[in-house]
Write an enzyme that holds these catalytic residues in place. Structure first.
Site, PDB file in Angstrom:
ATOM      1  N   ASP A  67       0.803  -1.223   0.000  1.00 26.37           N
ATOM      2  CA  ASP A  67       0.000   0.000   0.000  1.00 26.37           C
ATOM      3  C   ASP A  67       0.834   1.270   0.000  1.00 26.37           C
ATOM      4  O   ASP A  67       2.059   1.234   0.182  1.00 26.37           O
ATOM      5  CB  ASP A  67      -0.968   0.004   1.205  1.00 26.37           C
ATOM      6  N   ASN A 136      -7.644  -3.104  14.325  1.00 28.68           N
ATOM      7  CA  ASN A 136      -9.025  -3.451  13.960  1.00 28.68           C
ATOM      8  C   ASN A 136      -9.068  -4.654  13.013  1.00 28.68           C
ATOM      9  O   ASN A 136     -10.109  -4.959  12.450  1.00 28.68           O
ATOM     10  CB  ASN A 136      -9.730  -2.240  13.312  1.00 28.68           C
ATOM     11  N   HIS A 138      -7.250  -4.954  10.188  1.00 28.01           N
ATOM     12  CA  HIS A 138      -6.963  -4.700   8.769  1.00 28.01           C
ATOM     13  C   HIS A 138      -5.669  -5.392   8.335  1.00 28.01           C
ATOM     14  O   HIS A 138      -4.751  -5.589   9.137  1.00 28.01           O
ATOM     15  CB  HIS A 138      -6.967  -3.199   8.425  1.00 28.01           C
ATOM     16  N   GLU A 143      -9.821  -2.317   5.406  1.00 27.52           N
ATOM     17  CA  GLU A 143     -10.435  -2.054   6.708  1.00 27.52           C
ATOM     18  C   GLU A 143     -11.699  -2.895   6.881  1.00 27.52           C
ATOM     19  O   GLU A 143     -12.301  -3.333   5.895  1.00 27.52           O
ATOM     20  CB  GLU A 143     -10.816  -0.567   6.782  1.00 27.52           C
TER      21      GLU A 143
HETATM   22  C1  F6R Z   1       1.496  -1.621   6.200  1.00 30.04           C
HETATM   23  C2  F6R Z   1       0.160  -2.155   6.283  1.00 30.04           C
HETATM   24  C3  F6R Z   1      -0.615  -2.232   7.549  1.00 30.04           C
HETATM   25  C4  F6R Z   1       0.221  -2.536   8.791  1.00 30.04           C
HETATM   26  C5  F6R Z   1      -0.657  -2.490  10.035  1.00 30.04           C
HETATM   27  C6  F6R Z   1       0.151  -2.725  11.300  1.00 30.04           C
HETATM   28  O1  F6R Z   1       1.976  -1.669   4.883  1.00 30.04           O
HETATM   29  O2  F6R Z   1      -0.332  -2.515   5.271  1.00 30.04           O
HETATM   30  O3  F6R Z   1      -1.621  -3.204   7.407  1.00 30.04           O
HETATM   31  O4  F6R Z   1       0.804  -3.798   8.663  1.00 30.04           O
HETATM   32  O5  F6R Z   1      -1.287  -1.251  10.119  1.00 30.04           O
HETATM   33  O6  F6R Z   1       1.017  -1.648  11.480  1.00 30.04           O
HETATM   34  P1  F6R Z   1       2.172  -1.678  12.583  1.00 30.04           P
HETATM   35  O7  F6R Z   1       3.131  -2.728  12.147  1.00 30.04           O
HETATM   36  O8  F6R Z   1       2.776  -0.313  12.544  1.00 30.04           O
HETATM   37  O9  F6R Z   1       1.507  -2.018  13.870  1.00 30.04           O
END
Ligand code: F6R
Length: 239
Positions: A67, A136, A138, A143
């Site tokens: 992303d 959450n 994702h 989401e």
């Molecule tokens: C990042 C992504 C997100 C993260 C998720 C956890 O490219 O796609 O899904 O993996 O938000 O983020 P952290 O590792 O910062 O807790």
């Protein structure tokens, strides 16, 4: 599902990097799926170390990121382009033309999604997709929702996700509201998935995602359907 629990983050990082290194050693032209955020930082550090020691090369590999924020140019310090440069690409030998990240500053984000899906299609299946998990549930920026989208698309970030990512920005207001993300269909098509979670704050969502019902309201729960899912958890994330 194969679940591995580690006493320390370092042990987890070494194990995850070891799995990626083993893949590159047997398949040098592997297609890798990378994530950003806090979770993979130590894993990238280990990959950089293994590369510096001459144990792995990315010269023939291709990489796709999950992303990118919409509206952030690639040189913006909080863009995922800048993150990947700083933490991985500046230190390894992957060819620039083989590093793919959605372009968040594309004038037509919908067209950019189509371009990204076409690149993924041309590359064939991702051999190994690295994933973190949001509080959450994702994955990528897919989401919780009544329905999920299979391919790359523009996603509106939830308030909770923007709050969680505000730690990387000078203020909450500066956290982008939209991102381009690979869809759950593309993620699930990967030959192998490594889902990584660290820290006690992830224990609740890890439990819901892996032990609860499969529901689009917890996008990571769809990973339960994947035939080759490896979950790497620190003890506190395993609850
Ligand atoms: C990042 C992504 C997100 C993260 C998720 C956890 O490219 O796609 O899904 O993996 O938000 O983020 P952290 O590792 O910062 O807790």
């Amino acid at each position: 599902m194969n679940k591995l629990v580690f006493k320390t983050e370092k042990a987890l990082d070494e194990a995850a990097a070891g799995i990626i290194a083993a893949l590159l050693q047997t398949k040098p032209d592997a297609v890798l799926g990378f994530a950003t955020g806090s979770t993979p930082l130590g894993i990238y550090g280990e990959l950089v170390r293994l590369h510096a020691e001459g144990k792995i090369s990315f010269r023939e590999a291709t990489a796709f990121n999950l992303d990118e924020y919409v509206g952030l140019p690639r040189h913006h310090p909080q863009s995922f382009h800048a993150y990947m440069q700083k933490h991985l690409y500046d230190h390894i030998d992957i060819l620039p033309q083989n590093r793919h990240i959605p372009d968040g500053s594309a004038p037509d984000p919908e067209a950019e999604c189509l371009r990204y899906d076409e690149l993924l299609r041309q590359a064939g299946r991702i051999d190994l997709q690295l994933l973190g998990i949001g509080h959450n549930g994702h994955i990528g920026f897919n989401e919780p929702a009544p329905g999920l989208i299979g391919g790359t698309h523009v996603a509106e970030l939830s308030e909770q996700t923007r709050q969680a990512n505000a730690r990387f920005f000078p203020s909450f207001e500066e956290v982008p509201k939209f991102a381009i993300t690979m869809g759950v269909g593309s993620i699930l098509q990967a030959r192998r998935i490594l889902l990584v979670a660290k820290g006690a704050d992830k224990a609740g969502i890890v439990r819901r995602a892996l032990c609860g019902p499969i529901t689009t309201q917890v996008p990571a729960s769809l990973l339960q359907t994947h035939p080759r899912l490896t979950v790497l958890l620190t003890e506190d994330a395993a609850g």
